[in-house]
Design an enzyme around this catalytic site. Structure first.
Site, mmCIF file in Angstrom:
data_model
loop_
_atom_site.group_PDB
_atom_site.id
_atom_site.type_symbol
_atom_site.label_atom_id
_atom_site.label_comp_id
_atom_site.label_asym_id
_atom_site.label_seq_id
_atom_site.Cartn_x
_atom_site.Cartn_y
_atom_site.Cartn_z
ATOM 1 N N GLU A 130 -4.714 4.083 0.723
ATOM 2 C CA GLU A 130 -5.692 5.145 0.989
ATOM 3 C C GLU A 130 -6.816 4.631 1.875
ATOM 4 O OE1 GLU A 130 -9.370 6.256 -1.483
ATOM 5 O OE2 GLU A 130 -7.785 7.521 -2.319
ATOM 6 N N ASP B 43 -0.459 10.721 0.133
ATOM 7 C CA ASP B 43 -1.612 11.141 0.933
ATOM 8 C C ASP B 43 -1.939 10.090 1.979
ATOM 9 O OD1 ASP B 43 -2.499 9.364 -1.074
ATOM 10 O OD2 ASP B 43 -4.510 10.229 -1.101
#
Length: 398
Positions: free
Chosen positions: A58, A119
């Site tokens: 991330e 993500d």
């Protein structure tokens, strides 16, 4: 002084003024300070996990996007080179980035958890596609294609009664008995549109539709709030329904807050923009009802009940809702959140402020997204491409 000399000095002054104005437009001090604090010289992002010496996919992916917005190709190159070499074993076509990297139990350094976080995978692919476009760098596009093909093979699933959907990672999200687990904050509509533009036969628009259905489901989301995690249970070979995630609960908090930000940043012309903003209207009510006028840190989506915490709201939560409230036309709430973020950053980043006063990674990261958007350093177009302020005003770093 001769007229010619006066004209020359005036011209020089004009050039200096334009150069100064351009520097103010093209520099992004917030990113530069963030990079100085969190990004090593080799492109590894620190403090983006629970332990300060660990790195997460991330953190790497968000920093890549910020470097793109800041027209900082040197940092972008280092970030991606480090990520690909260390989190994907130098083979992004076969290995999705392991989400956690650091010191392992045997005291060696490497991937601690090879499970990917989708993500981060999507933010990397998106940043690579857009970097290839604006910096005319074909290798970035080639890497993005490899990464997207890998995601499509391993993370896109067809769910009964719903359609194609994005798994949060390869392991741990498909369970016996026809249960899937999803994370609403992992899906950014602008990215899904951009991937459809790049790979129109891969089903990315279908994923976008499924995500919008998840947010709009009134049984699992009766109060218009985003949960950190959502379950989906098959009821037959062709039907199913959204349920509270049985492995966590109905809480909306640190994951979910990003869902509001992505919805607020969606291009107005996108057919899903208005429905998504409507589906998440409970955040407006919860924020307006708080004593401070700030978003709640923890809220239960099934009841709308806010967990009591003495009114504490992380700075990043206010940052995440600025664009959301602005897009919904709730300008007073947007201005209140923006003022909180501006004040907190001004105090934390003042030259006299100690290093310990600076925001923690998550708050700072959310603030970069929010402040960059509010300052019009970037905008997402309807086809998912990003419009960058420096493209017209600044020298491009090739």
């Amino acid at each position: 002084m001769s007229p010619l000399k006066c004209m020359a000095l005036a011209a020089l002054g004009a050039v200096m003024f334009v150069g100064s104005a351009q520097a103010q437009t093209c520099d992004w001090p917030l990113w530069q300070n963030y990079a100085k604090r969190f990004v090593q010289d080799d492109g590894r992002v620190l403090n983006s996990s629970m332990k300060p010496t660990e790195s997460s996919s991330e953190g790497q992916s968000y920093a890549m996007f910020f470097a793109l917005v800041g027209n900082d190709r040197a940092s972008f190159d280092k970030l991606w080179t480090w990520t690909k070499a260390n989190m994907s074993g130098a083979d992004i076509g076969q290995n999705l980035p392991g989400w956690l990297w650091g010191k392992k139990a045997d005291n060696t350094w490497g991937v601690i958890d090879p499970n990917s976080a989708s993500d981060a995978d999507l933010w990397m692919a998106y940043a690579l596609l857009e970097a290839a476009r604006v910096w005319n760098a074909p290798q970035y596009r080639a890497d993005a294609q490899l990464l997207l093909a890998n995601v499509e093979r391993n993370l896109i699933v067809r769910v009964p009664g719903l359609g194609k959907m994005l798994l949060p990672g390869p392991v741990g999200y498909v369970h016996a008995g026809g249960l899937w687990r999803f994370n609403p904050s992992y899906q950014v509509l602008a990215q899904l549109r951009r991937f459809h533009k790049e790979r129109p036969n891969a089903g990315w628009n279908e994923v976008a539709d499924s995500n919008a259905k998840m947010l709009a489901d009134t049984a699992s989301n009766p109060h218009g709030l985003a949960a950190n995690w959502v379950g989906y249970r098959a009821t037959s070979a062709n039907t199913g329904l959204f349920v509270v995630d049985p492995f966590s609960d109905d809480l909306g908090s640190y994951d979910a807050i990003r869902t509001y930000m992505w919805a607020g940043m969606t291009a107005k012309g996108d057919p899903l923009a208005a429905p998504m903003l409507k589906s998440l209207g409970g955040m407006t009510r919860a924020t307006a009802a708080s004593a401070t006028g700030y978003p709640p840190e923890k809220i239960h989506v099934l009841t709308g009940e806010v967990e009591k915490n003495n009114g504490y709201t992380p700075m990043g939560f206010s940052a995440s809702t600025v664009a959301f409230f602005q897009a919904r036309g709730e300008t007073a709430l947007a201005q209140l959140q923006k003022a909180k973020v501006d004040d907190a950053l001004a105090k934390a980043l003042a030259p006299s402020a100690p290093d310990t006063a600076q925001p923690i990674y998550y708050d700072y990261m959310l603030s970069l997204f929010s402040q960059g958007f509010a300052d019009q350093k970037y905008r997402f177009e309807q086809d998912g491409t990003v419009k960058l302020s420096w493209e017209a005003a600044c020298a491009v770093t090739r």
